[in-house]
Design an enzyme around this catalytic site. Structure first.
Site, PDB file in Angstrom:
ATOM      1  N   ASP A   1     -25.414   0.245 -22.864  1.00 54.13           N
ATOM      2  CA  ASP A   1     -24.919   0.146 -21.499  1.00 54.13           C
ATOM      3  C   ASP A   1     -23.971   1.322 -21.257  1.00 54.13           C
ATOM      4  O   ASP A   1     -23.694   2.103 -22.174  1.00 54.13           O
ATOM      5  CB  ASP A   1     -24.211  -1.197 -21.253  1.00 54.13           C
ATOM      6  CG  ASP A   1     -24.402  -1.698 -19.818  1.00 54.13           C
ATOM      7  OD1 ASP A   1     -24.243  -0.879 -18.882  1.00 54.13           O
ATOM      8  OD2 ASP A   1     -24.701  -2.888 -19.630  1.00 54.13           O
TER       9      ASP A   1
ATOM     10  N   ASP B   1     -26.951   6.037 -20.922  1.00 55.15           N
ATOM     11  CA  ASP B   1     -27.436   5.934 -19.548  1.00 55.15           C
ATOM     12  C   ASP B   1     -28.945   5.752 -19.592  1.00 55.15           C
ATOM     13  O   ASP B   1     -29.675   6.618 -20.084  1.00 55.15           O
ATOM     14  CB  ASP B   1     -27.077   7.213 -18.776  1.00 55.15           C
ATOM     15  CG  ASP B   1     -27.441   7.143 -17.308  1.00 55.15           C
ATOM     16  OD1 ASP B   1     -28.321   6.343 -16.933  1.00 55.15           O
ATOM     17  OD2 ASP B   1     -26.855   7.906 -16.512  1.00 55.15           O
ATOM     18  N   MET B   2     -29.440   4.618 -19.096  1.00 58.79           N
ATOM     19  CA  MET B   2     -30.871   4.310 -19.188  1.00 58.79           C
ATOM     20  C   MET B   2     -31.735   5.268 -18.372  1.00 58.79           C
ATOM     21  O   MET B   2     -32.956   5.304 -18.545  1.00 58.79           O
ATOM     22  CB  MET B   2     -31.129   2.875 -18.747  1.00 58.79           C
ATOM     23  CG  MET B   2     -30.810   2.586 -17.300  1.00 58.79           C
ATOM     24  SD  MET B   2     -31.008   0.810 -16.940  1.00 58.79           S
ATOM     25  CE  MET B   2     -30.402   0.755 -15.243  1.00 58.79           C
TER      26      MET B   2
ATOM     27  N   LYS C   1     -33.156  -7.708 -19.090  1.00 57.93           N
ATOM     28  CA  LYS C   1     -32.892  -8.996 -18.442  1.00 57.93           C
ATOM     29  C   LYS C   1     -32.156  -8.787 -17.133  1.00 57.93           C
ATOM     30  O   LYS C   1     -31.020  -8.342 -17.106  1.00 57.93           O
ATOM     31  CB  LYS C   1     -32.064  -9.922 -19.344  1.00 57.93           C
ATOM     32  CG  LYS C   1     -31.845 -11.322 -18.734  1.00 57.93           C
ATOM     33  CD  LYS C   1     -30.917 -12.168 -19.573  1.00 57.93           C
ATOM     34  CE  LYS C   1     -29.469 -11.781 -19.422  1.00 57.93           C
ATOM     35  NZ  LYS C   1     -28.931 -12.108 -18.059  1.00 57.93           N
TER      36      LYS C   1
ATOM     37  N   HIS D   1     -34.464  -5.541 -11.042  1.00 55.96           N
ATOM     38  CA  HIS D   1     -34.319  -5.988  -9.653  1.00 55.96           C
ATOM     39  C   HIS D   1     -33.140  -5.322  -8.949  1.00 55.96           C
ATOM     40  O   HIS D   1     -33.029  -5.393  -7.717  1.00 55.96           O
ATOM     41  CB  HIS D   1     -34.199  -7.521  -9.588  1.00 55.96           C
ATOM     42  CG  HIS D   1     -32.830  -8.050  -9.889  1.00 55.96           C
ATOM     43  ND1 HIS D   1     -32.288  -9.125  -9.237  1.00 55.96           N
ATOM     44  CD2 HIS D   1     -31.887  -7.647 -10.790  1.00 55.96           C
ATOM     45  CE1 HIS D   1     -31.075  -9.372  -9.703  1.00 55.96           C
ATOM     46  NE2 HIS D   1     -30.811  -8.497 -10.648  1.00 55.96           N
TER      47      HIS D   1
END
Length: 376
Positions: free
Chosen positions: A243, A263-264, A277, A281
């Site tokens: 994260d 950082d994704m 998870k 969205h």
């Protein structure tokens, strides 16, 4: 994948609780429809209009069409309007093959002039409803959704532009979390509570999705609640949480979980499986495609056990459950405020294909949400 009756009861209770919690978004949606004069727009087209016709009539940018469709989805589920879907075989985007939205007895009470069917302006309840709904306008409850629909910065870029939260606060929710400890704590506490609730069900009743892998990275996994639950149930599985630095800095010490700041949108540590998870969205389609492409780079092939495990809403996952569908679509209008999207299977499929994934399974076993297993 069959859940015990006790788990099903808990998940149904969550749906009921979230329906009560987010029910104010039905009022927000109605307030926006009144402000944009959507009922009048449909009446001006003879009582039935395609989405593009409504947008043109109310004077909003075509860039906002996807958001307008989502607003209308709430209003049709609520019964304010009805929608007639085009034949599935039709793929053209011309007006006659778009969904057509129609007035109902309810929405005729929102029109301001005679509709030609014996109803006059004396039957218009909009002034009364506007008075009652005043507190929902341009407030923290709606984050100025009406103003956002009308806003068009004209930068020529695709997409709807800055989200309502950004227009109201001058930055995204995630940027605010990085500079405001109270906001950061609120987000982390909310996600930790959600993980504590849902992961007990996931690992006990849906644990097969974690079998056959020896490493997993929980992307945007917050303070590690989900990863800790997985690691406890599957002690041989090496679990990591990635994260942002300000989130990882607040994470507790968990011996079974490794925390990684990152950082994704740039890179994800390699693992057999990536776990997402309630992450995708929060983002628009382009961002989701970028995230999933990076996930694909982090995992091995399907034959070698690589997969992405997603927990998120699939709108219409159980079409016969009207309370569930209503909760899903009002959650969608709420997440719209921060630039997120709750998607149906067709929308998920489009994203998966664009990200380079060919195979997936959807398991609608978590009440409001589903487990999606995505294979490279």
């Amino acid at each position: 994948m069959a859940l015990s009756e006790g788990r099903k009861e808990l998940l149904q209770a969550q749906v009921e609780l979230l329906n009560q919690t987010y029910s104010f978004m039905k009022s927000v949606a109605l307030a926006v429809a009144l402000d944009l004069r959507i009922a009048d727009a449909i009446r001006n087209h003879g009582g039935a209009a395609a989405l593009s016709q409504i947008a043109s009539e109310i004077g909003i940018s075509q860039r906002k069409l996807p958001a307008l469709r989502r607003l209308m989805r709430v209003l049709t589920v609520a019964g304010t309007f009805t929608v007639q879907q085009p034949p599935e075989a039709q793929t053209t985007s011309s007006d006659e093959h778009e969904p057509v939205y129609k007035l109902t007895t309810i929405s005729r009470l929102l029109t301001s002039n005679n509709d030609g069917e014996g109803s006059s302006s004396s039957a218009n309840l909009s002034p009364m409803l506007n008075h009652v709904l005043n507190s929902f306008r341009d407030s923290a409850l709606s984050m100025g959704l009406t103003a956002w629909f009308r806003h068009d910065d004209g930068d020529g870029q695709p997409g709807p532009g800055p989200c309502p939260f950004t227009l109201m606060h001058g930055g995204t929710l995630w940027e605010m979390s990085g500079r405001d400890d109270a906001v950061n704590a609120s987000v982390n506490d909310a996600m930790a509570a959600d993980s504590q609730f849902v992961m007990g069900i996931v690992v006990k009743e849906c644990g097969e999705v974690f079998r056959g892998i020896d490493s997993l990275v929980d992307v945007a996994g917050g303070v590690g609640g989900a990863a800790a639950a997985i690691a406890e149930e599957f002690p041989s599985l090496k679990c990591s949480v990635m994260d942002l630095p300000h989130v990882v800095a607040k994470a507790p010490c968990v011996s079974s979980v490794r925390f990684v700041a990152g950082d994704m949108f740039e890179s994800i540590p390699p693992a057999n499986a990536v776990f997402l998870k309630y992450v995708l969205h929060d983002w628009g389609d382009d961002e989701c495609i970028k995230i999933l492409k990076i996930c694909k780079q982090a995992i091995p092939s399907k034959d070698a056990g690589g997969k992405v495990i997603i927990i998120d809403i699939v709108v219409g996952s159980k079409p016969s459950d009207i309370k569930l569908l209503e909760t899903q679509v009002i959650c969608d209008v709420d997440i719209m405020k921060i630039g997120g999207v709750e998607r149906d299977e067709q929308e998920w499929n489009k994203i998966f294909l664009k990200a380079g994934f060919k195979d997936y399974t959807i398991m609608p076993v978590l009440g409001l949400r589903s487990i999606i297993v995505l294979y490279p």
